[in-house]
Design an enzyme around this catalytic site. Structure first.
Site, PDB file in Angstrom:
ATOM      1  N   GLU A 168       0.808  -1.101  -0.102  1.00  0.00           N
ATOM      2  CA  GLU A 168      -0.015  -0.189   0.108  1.00  0.00           C
ATOM      3  C   GLU A 168       0.864   1.148   0.087  1.00  0.00           C
ATOM      4  OE1 GLU A 168      -2.874  -0.573   3.048  1.00  0.00           O
ATOM      5  OE2 GLU A 168      -3.292  -2.466   2.567  1.00  0.00           O
ATOM      6  N   GLU A 217      -6.177 -10.894  -0.780  1.00  0.00           N
ATOM      7  CA  GLU A 217      -6.860 -10.544   0.347  1.00  0.00           C
ATOM      8  C   GLU A 217      -8.410 -10.413   0.060  1.00  0.00           C
ATOM      9  OE1 GLU A 217      -5.419  -6.852   2.502  1.00  0.00           O
ATOM     10  OE2 GLU A 217      -3.449  -7.603   2.150  1.00  0.00           O
TER      11      GLU A 217
HETATM   12  O1  G3I Z   1      -2.129  -6.434  18.800  1.00  0.00           O
HETATM   13  C1  G3I Z   1      -3.300  -5.742  19.215  1.00  0.00           C
HETATM   14  C2  G3I Z   1      -3.488  -6.665  20.925  1.00  0.00           C
HETATM   15  O2  G3I Z   1      -2.484  -6.446  21.603  1.00  0.00           O
HETATM   16  C3  G3I Z   1      -4.848  -5.992  21.424  1.00  0.00           C
HETATM   17  O3  G3I Z   1      -5.167  -6.783  22.568  1.00  0.00           O
HETATM   18  C4  G3I Z   1      -5.972  -5.961  20.355  1.00  0.00           C
HETATM   19  C5  G3I Z   1      -7.178  -5.227  20.894  1.00  0.00           C
HETATM   20  O4  G3I Z   1      -8.028  -5.268  19.995  1.00  0.00           O
HETATM   21  O5  G3I Z   1      -5.494  -5.206  19.016  1.00  0.00           O
HETATM   22  C6  G3I Z   1      -4.456  -5.909  18.541  1.00  0.00           C
HETATM   23  O6  G3I Z   1      -3.959  -5.335  17.388  1.00  0.00           O
HETATM   24  C7  G3I Z   1      -5.288  -5.244  16.316  1.00  0.00           C
HETATM   25  C8  G3I Z   1      -4.673  -6.226  15.217  1.00  0.00           C
HETATM   26  O7  G3I Z   1      -5.537  -6.164  14.098  1.00  0.00           O
HETATM   27  C9  G3I Z   1      -4.317  -7.697  15.535  1.00  0.00           C
HETATM   28  O8  G3I Z   1      -5.723  -8.321  15.906  1.00  0.00           O
HETATM   29  C10 G3I Z   1      -5.450  -4.068  15.677  1.00  0.00           C
HETATM   30  O9  G3I Z   1      -6.191  -3.242  16.662  1.00  0.00           O
HETATM   31  C11 G3I Z   1      -6.141  -4.161  14.677  1.00  0.00           C
HETATM   32  O10 G3I Z   1      -6.382  -2.761  13.989  1.00  0.00           O
HETATM   33  C12 G3I Z   1      -5.566  -4.938  13.486  1.00  0.00           C
HETATM   34  O11 G3I Z   1      -6.494  -4.821  12.276  1.00  0.00           O
HETATM   35  C13 G3I Z   1      -5.765  -5.667  11.280  1.00  0.00           C
HETATM   36  C14 G3I Z   1      -5.648  -4.414  10.279  1.00  0.00           C
HETATM   37  O12 G3I Z   1      -4.984  -5.164   8.982  1.00  0.00           O
HETATM   38  C15 G3I Z   1      -4.734  -3.357  10.791  1.00  0.00           C
HETATM   39  O13 G3I Z   1      -4.367  -2.516   9.672  1.00  0.00           O
HETATM   40  C16 G3I Z   1      -7.043  -6.731  10.857  1.00  0.00           C
HETATM   41  O14 G3I Z   1      -6.921  -7.795  11.686  1.00  0.00           O
HETATM   42  C17 G3I Z   1      -6.374  -7.430   9.424  1.00  0.00           C
HETATM   43  O15 G3I Z   1      -7.302  -7.969   8.844  1.00  0.00           O
HETATM   44  C18 G3I Z   1      -6.105  -6.088   8.391  1.00  0.00           C
HETATM   45  O16 G3I Z   1      -5.585  -6.537   7.337  1.00  0.00           O
HETATM   46  C19 G3I Z   1      -5.144  -5.325   6.145  1.00  0.00           C
HETATM   47  C20 G3I Z   1      -4.071  -6.006   5.566  1.00  0.00           C
HETATM   48  O17 G3I Z   1      -2.765  -6.391   6.275  1.00  0.00           O
HETATM   49  C21 G3I Z   1      -3.537  -5.084   4.436  1.00  0.00           C
HETATM   50  N1  G3I Z   1      -4.522  -4.984   3.448  1.00  0.00           N
HETATM   51  C22 G3I Z   1      -6.085  -3.998   4.362  1.00  0.00           C
HETATM   52  C23 G3I Z   1      -6.335  -5.399   5.136  1.00  0.00           C
HETATM   53  C24 G3I Z   1      -7.563  -4.722   5.984  1.00  0.00           C
HETATM   54  O18 G3I Z   1      -7.429  -3.396   6.711  1.00  0.00           O
END
Ligand code: G3I
Length: 364
Positions: free
Chosen positions: A174, A281
């Site tokens: 990205e 994805e």
């Molecule tokens: O690591 C923390 C954890 O310590 C905490 O307890 C928890 C509380 O909810 O959050 C955890 O982090 C989260 C992480 O996912 C792991 O679950 C983040 O808050 C959350 O924002 C993060 O979301 C991910 C997102 O990328 C972040 O940008 C989604 O699961 C994931 O599906 C999404 O995937 C991205 C691709 O990597 C790139 N393309 C877009 C796609 C969708 O955004």
């Protein structure tokens, strides 16, 4: 006579709950393996969450993974913040569980991702005084060298650890702007290196693991201006001899978007650059529509992927079941919260037939 009537009712889709009972969570029997259905076209992959904080689909849905998929991507556990949370402190254990499972079960692994503006700890970008370099008005050559060394040593450590186990990497994720200009203007990588950071990353990645397939991965690069900018930028890098082997079209789509012809045009244009294409994805938002309409869209998309399977070599769903999706409210995936196949699953069992026809053929 009664059996024929029952069979007709089943064929008409009435009383089909016996095929998969969504309430009792009975794992559907007699569902064809998607991995086998698509074995002659492309790898069918799935993103799994491994760590404790998320739905842990890697453990909870392992039978779905083993039955239907031939490629794995860690949804979050191979991103920079998970791999190297602090400078010099690598944390491979969580992702190793998935990678070792894949090796044991002959599954491919896509590494996601080495260089991204998101989920990357601030320490990557701090100068010796602890200031964020990309927020400074003046960025010195020393600042750039410091961050370049961190970028390259991250790539070296992670790719060395997974060499021979991860066959393809989303090296840069990205980087292209959704708005004006070519690059994402707020990316620390861009603000520090300008348009050089992609070349630095891909050259280092190829030096560390010459056997790995190196991808540029992004969303919305299948349509309009962002597609044009991405094609132009990838061509610029390829013409400069930068080792980029493929493009990852993320595929976060919906029932109403994008136009299938736009995607096909993108496939043709990226393939014309000599790039391999991975749909990396994929999920299809239901957008208040019906599961039947969503199934039709999945069928349309997979018909296109099969048509271009000479250049589309991997298609990855961004999750196993709707409830574990980052877009759970949109119910965008193939299996429901009870791990039961949805019409979207039946639609891609044989894209030459309707989902109902496919489901009826496999009725218990
Ligand atoms: O690591 C923390 C954890 O310590 C905490 O307890 C928890 C509380 O909810 O959050 C955890 O982090 C989260 C992480 O996912 C792991 O679950 C983040 O808050 C959350 O924002 C993060 O979301 C991910 C997102 O990328 C972040 O940008 C989604 O699961 C994931 O599906 C999404 O995937 C991205 C691709 O990597 C790139 N393309 C877009 C796609 C969708 O955004």
């Amino acid at each position: 006579m009664a059996n024929i009537a029952l069979l007709l009712l089943l064929m008409l889709g009435v009383g089909c709950s016996s095929i998969y009972d969504r309430d009792r969570g009975v794992v559907a029997t007699n569902t064809p393996s998607l991995r086998e259905v698509y074995t002659d076209y492309f790898h069918l992959g799935v993103a799994v969450s491994i760590a404790s904080w998320s739905a842990q689909t890697f453990d909870a849905h392992q039978h779905l993974v083993e039955k239907h998929f031939s490629s794995l991507t860690a949804e979050n556990e191979m991103k920079p913040d998970a791999m190297q949370p602090r400078s010099g402190q690598f944390s491979f254990g969580v992702a190793d569980r998935m990678v070792n499972f894949a090796a044991k079960n002959s599954l491919k692994v896509r590494g996601h991702t080495l260089v991204w503006h998101n989920q990357t700890p601030d320490w990557f970008f701090k100068d010796s005084a602890g200031r964020l370099i990309h927020e400074k008005t003046e960025i010195s050559g020393e600042d750039r060298q410091l961050v370049k060394e961190r970028l390259e040593s991250h790539i070296e450590a992670v790719m060395t650890h997974y060499a021979g186990k991860v066959y393809a990497w989303d090296v840069v994720n990205e980087a292209i702007s959704d708005g004006g200009g070519v690059h994402r203007p707020n990316s620390p990588w861009y603000r520090i290196f300008g348009d050089e950071f992609m070349e630095i990353a891909f050259r280092k990645a190829h030096e560390v693991d010459p056997n790995a397939k190196l991808f540029y991965n992004d969303y919305n690069i299948e349509t309009g201006l962002k597609r044009d900018k991405t094609v132009t930028e990838l061509k610029r890098l390829l013409d400069a001899g930068v080792p980029i082997h493929g493009v990852g079209i993320q595929g976060h789509w919906g029932v109403t978007y994008p136009n299938i012809r736009e995607i096909e045009q993108a496939v043709v244009e990226y393939a014309a650059l000599g790039l391999e294409i991975h749909i990396t994805e994929m999920d299809v938002e239901i957008q208040g529509s019906s599961e039947e309409r969503q199934a039709e869209r999945y069928r349309e998309f997979f018909r296109l992927f099969k048509k271009h399977s000479d250049v589309i070599t991997s298609v990855t769903l961004w999750g196993t079941t709707d409830d574990s999706s980052w877009k759970r409210n949109e119910k965008p995936l193939l299996f429901d919260k009870n791990q039961q196949p949805k019409p979207a699953y039946w639609a891609i069992v044989d894209t030459e037939k309707t989902w109902r026809q496919n489901r009826a053929e496999y009725a218990d």
